[in-house]
Design a protein around this motif. Structure first.
Motif: not given
Length: 95
Positions: A31-46
């Motif tokens: 969103r221009g100079g703004v980032r709207v963080f919606t989801h974070t995911e880490v694979r199970p083995e990590f």
């Protein structure tokens, strides 16, 4: 373990590689100079190896270097910023 965090603008996300393997990502909406963080995911083995924290720390450092701001809609990103108030200045608060 070697961590590398890189932005993948085509996918609108920052990705973390652990020893050259994709271990996770945090997705955003630009969103221009703004980032709207919606989801974070880490694979199970990590999981439970500090990968998620390393990902968000490096992501926020890169956003800061670029002069950007964030909206932490993702609960993981929001919790990270709450635990690390040195990143609170990056949070965009609409007027």
């Amino acid at each position: 373990m070697n961590f590398l965090v890189e932005e993948n603008p085509a996918e609108h996300r920052f990705e973390i590689l652990v020893d050259n393997a994709l271990a996770g990502f945090t997705a955003y909406l630009p969103r221009g100079g703004v980032r709207v963080f919606t989801h974070t995911e880490v694979r199970p083995e990590f999981q439970d190896m500090g990968v998620g924290g390393a990902l968000i720390r490096a992501t926020l450092d890169q956003v800061r270097e670029q002069g950007g701001r964030v909206v932490p809609q993702c609960p993981f990103v929001r919790a990270f910023i709450e635990r690390h108030p040195e990143y609170a200045d990056l949070v965009f608060e609409p007027a």
